[in-house]
Design an enzyme around this catalytic site. Structure first.
Site, PDB file in Angstrom:
ATOM      1  N   PRO A 266      56.268  22.751   5.206  1.00  0.00           N
ATOM      2  CA  PRO A 266      56.070  21.295   5.218  1.00  0.00           C
ATOM      3  C   PRO A 266      57.112  20.597   6.080  1.00  0.00           C
ATOM      4  O   PRO A 266      56.909  19.446   6.486  1.00  0.00           O
ATOM      5  CB  PRO A 266      56.229  20.887   3.743  1.00  0.00           C
ATOM      6  CG  PRO A 266      56.112  22.144   2.952  1.00  0.00           C
ATOM      7  CD  PRO A 266      56.538  23.270   3.852  1.00  0.00           C
TER       8      PRO A 266
ATOM      9  N   ARG B 201      38.533  29.167  17.938  1.00  0.00           N
ATOM     10  CA  ARG B 201      37.252  28.610  18.382  1.00  0.00           C
ATOM     11  C   ARG B 201      37.341  28.021  19.786  1.00  0.00           C
ATOM     12  O   ARG B 201      36.321  27.740  20.402  1.00  0.00           O
ATOM     13  CB  ARG B 201      36.734  27.572  17.386  1.00  0.00           C
ATOM     14  CG  ARG B 201      37.623  26.360  17.257  1.00  0.00           C
ATOM     15  CD  ARG B 201      37.169  25.471  16.103  1.00  0.00           C
ATOM     16  NE  ARG B 201      35.876  24.841  16.352  1.00  0.00           N
ATOM     17  CZ  ARG B 201      35.680  23.825  17.193  1.00  0.00           C
ATOM     18  NH1 ARG B 201      36.702  23.327  17.864  1.00  0.00           N
ATOM     19  NH2 ARG B 201      34.499  23.316  17.368  1.00  0.00           N
TER      20      ARG B 201
ATOM     21  N   ASP C  23      34.277  17.984  21.208  1.00  0.00           N
ATOM     22  CA  ASP C  23      34.710  17.689  19.848  1.00  0.00           C
ATOM     23  C   ASP C  23      35.683  16.526  19.807  1.00  0.00           C
ATOM     24  O   ASP C  23      36.260  16.158  20.821  1.00  0.00           O
ATOM     25  CB  ASP C  23      35.436  18.901  19.251  1.00  0.00           C
ATOM     26  CG  ASP C  23      34.463  19.934  18.762  1.00  0.00           C
ATOM     27  OD1 ASP C  23      33.387  19.548  18.297  1.00  0.00           O
ATOM     28  OD2 ASP C  23      34.794  21.124  18.851  1.00  0.00           O
TER      29      ASP C  23
ATOM     30  N   GLU D  88      59.166  29.394  -4.093  1.00  0.00           N
ATOM     31  CA  GLU D  88      59.858  28.169  -3.671  1.00  0.00           C
ATOM     32  C   GLU D  88      60.194  28.192  -2.186  1.00  0.00           C
ATOM     33  O   GLU D  88      60.506  27.163  -1.596  1.00  0.00           O
ATOM     34  CB  GLU D  88      61.150  27.982  -4.485  1.00  0.00           C
ATOM     35  CG  GLU D  88      60.915  27.615  -5.944  1.00  0.00           C
ATOM     36  CD  GLU D  88      60.004  26.405  -6.104  1.00  0.00           C
ATOM     37  OE1 GLU D  88      60.354  25.324  -5.601  1.00  0.00           O
ATOM     38  OE2 GLU D  88      58.928  26.553  -6.726  1.00  0.00           O
TER      39      GLU D  88
HETATM   40  C1  4GO Z   1      53.117  24.970   4.745  1.00  0.00           C
HETATM   41  C2  4GO Z   1      53.641  25.808   3.777  1.00  0.00           C
HETATM   42  C3  4GO Z   1      52.726  23.332   3.095  1.00  0.00           C
HETATM   43  C4  4GO Z   1      52.655  23.718   4.407  1.00  0.00           C
HETATM   44  C5  4GO Z   1      53.697  25.342   2.474  1.00  0.00           C
HETATM   45  C6  4GO Z   1      52.095  22.782   5.429  1.00  0.00           C
HETATM   46  N1  4GO Z   1      53.223  24.110   2.167  1.00  0.00           N
HETATM   47  N2  4GO Z   1      51.974  21.499   5.115  1.00  0.00           N
HETATM   48  N3  4GO Z   1      54.216  26.060   1.437  1.00  0.00           N
HETATM   49  O1  4GO Z   1      51.747  23.226   6.510  1.00  0.00           O
HETATM   50  C7  4GO Z   1      57.248  27.859   1.388  1.00  0.00           C
HETATM   51  C8  4GO Z   1      56.574  28.338   0.156  1.00  0.00           C
HETATM   52  C9  4GO Z   1      56.337  26.900   2.073  1.00  0.00           C
HETATM   53  C10 4GO Z   1      55.202  27.793   0.159  1.00  0.00           C
HETATM   54  C11 4GO Z   1      55.002  27.209   1.528  1.00  0.00           C
END
Ligand code: 4GO
Length: 278
Positions: A107, A172, A187, A134
């Site tokens: 994230p 794709r 697209d 985690e």
């Molecule tokens: C990527 C990995 C969200 C994303 C994640 C995303 N959550 N928004 N979770 O691309 C480390 C443990 C990160 C779970 C993972």
């Protein structure tokens, strides 16, 4: 775009994951599955559990400093990464002397959007690391990860679903992946559409639950149809994603006809009207 691919080599994606089965549908089903069967791309999964050194095959442990959840151990990840690198080198997947990117799904990563999908499709691939629990021991990230990518501002229980979506978006775009070479280029977000949203589509029957297909689409008049579709794209984008109109304008991708249509739209309803495309 697709003609600009530097060579005929297929991208190779190595994925370090505790759940290799996540990727079965990508290699086996639909457009991505067909492209895989045609040999247009390759995926190799590496399970850190296969690289553990203890009898319990431990891949995670409790975090130093306390707190909830578990952390993925650096050692099995590094051993899996080394194997992936060695395998890529043996297969000569990468240009000699060029280090392949090692990309963590997170994230906290850089946002993955259509340009990133296109760049990935144009590349020789990458090694991806999917975290669980985690997260991953930071020392592994500091030592080995070159990039972090995110699908959006939400948290998943693992990187796998994010990577699935990213790889689908890239695969794709590979030349030959779609039956109608043009359809990827028309697209939403594609340069052929000036980065606008796609227009609405209709198929049989002409009347469905009392609703008919827009008359112009039945006219057979190619130019009128093209103009209508362009206007629908402009209208939908102005309504839903006005920042994409601004970006297209800044990139010089809006014609005089586009601007005239947008100006008429603006005086007719104004922004934020909340109306659909119809
Ligand atoms: C990527 C990995 C969200 C994303 C994640 C995303 N959550 N928004 N979770 O691309 C480390 C443990 C990160 C779970 C993972």
């Amino acid at each position: 775009m697709s003609e600009q691919r530097p060579s005929a080599r297929r991208p190779r994606f190595d994925v370090i994951t505790l759940f290799p089965e996540f990727f079965g549908p990508l290699t086996g089903s639909g457009v991505s599955g067909r492209a895989h069967a045609r040999g247009l791309w390759h995926l190799q999964a590496w399970n850190p559990r296969d690289f553990t050194r203890d009898t319990h095959r431990t891949v995670d442990d409790r975090p130093y400093g306390g707190g909830p959840g578990m952390v993925m151990l650096a050692q099995p990840l590094e051993a899996a990464l080394q194997e992936a690198r060695a395998s890529r080198n043996e297969a000569a997947a990468d240009a000699p002397g060029r280090r392949v990117p090692v990309i963590l799904l997170s994230p906290a990563g850089q946002r993955y959007e259509q340009p990133q999908a296109q760049a990935l499709a144009d590349s020789s691939g990458a090694i991806f690391v999917c975290g669980r629990y985690e997260g991953i021991d930071q020392r592994f990230i500091d030592r080995h990860v070159s990039d972090e990518w995110s699908l959006g501002d939400f948290v998943l229980s693992g990187g796998e679903p994010a990577l699935l979506a990213m790889l689908d978006a890239a695969v794709r775009l590979l030349p030959g992946a779609l039956n109608h070479g043009e359809s990827a280029r028309q697209d939403s977000f594609d340069a052929a559409l000036s980065g606008l949203l796609d227009c609405p589509h209709y198929s049989r029957p002409e009347q469905w639950l009392g609703e008919s297909v827009p008359e112009v689409l039945l006219s057979g008049h190619h130019q009128r149809i093209q103009a209508w579709r362009r206007q629908q794209s402009l209208r939908l984008t102005a309504l839903r994603r006005p920042e994409l109109i601004a970006a297209a304008r800044a990139a010089g991708r809006l014609s005089r006809a586009d601007e005239i249509y947008l100006a008429a739209l603006g005086s007719e309803s104004g922004p934020g009207h909340g109306d659909g495309p119809n």
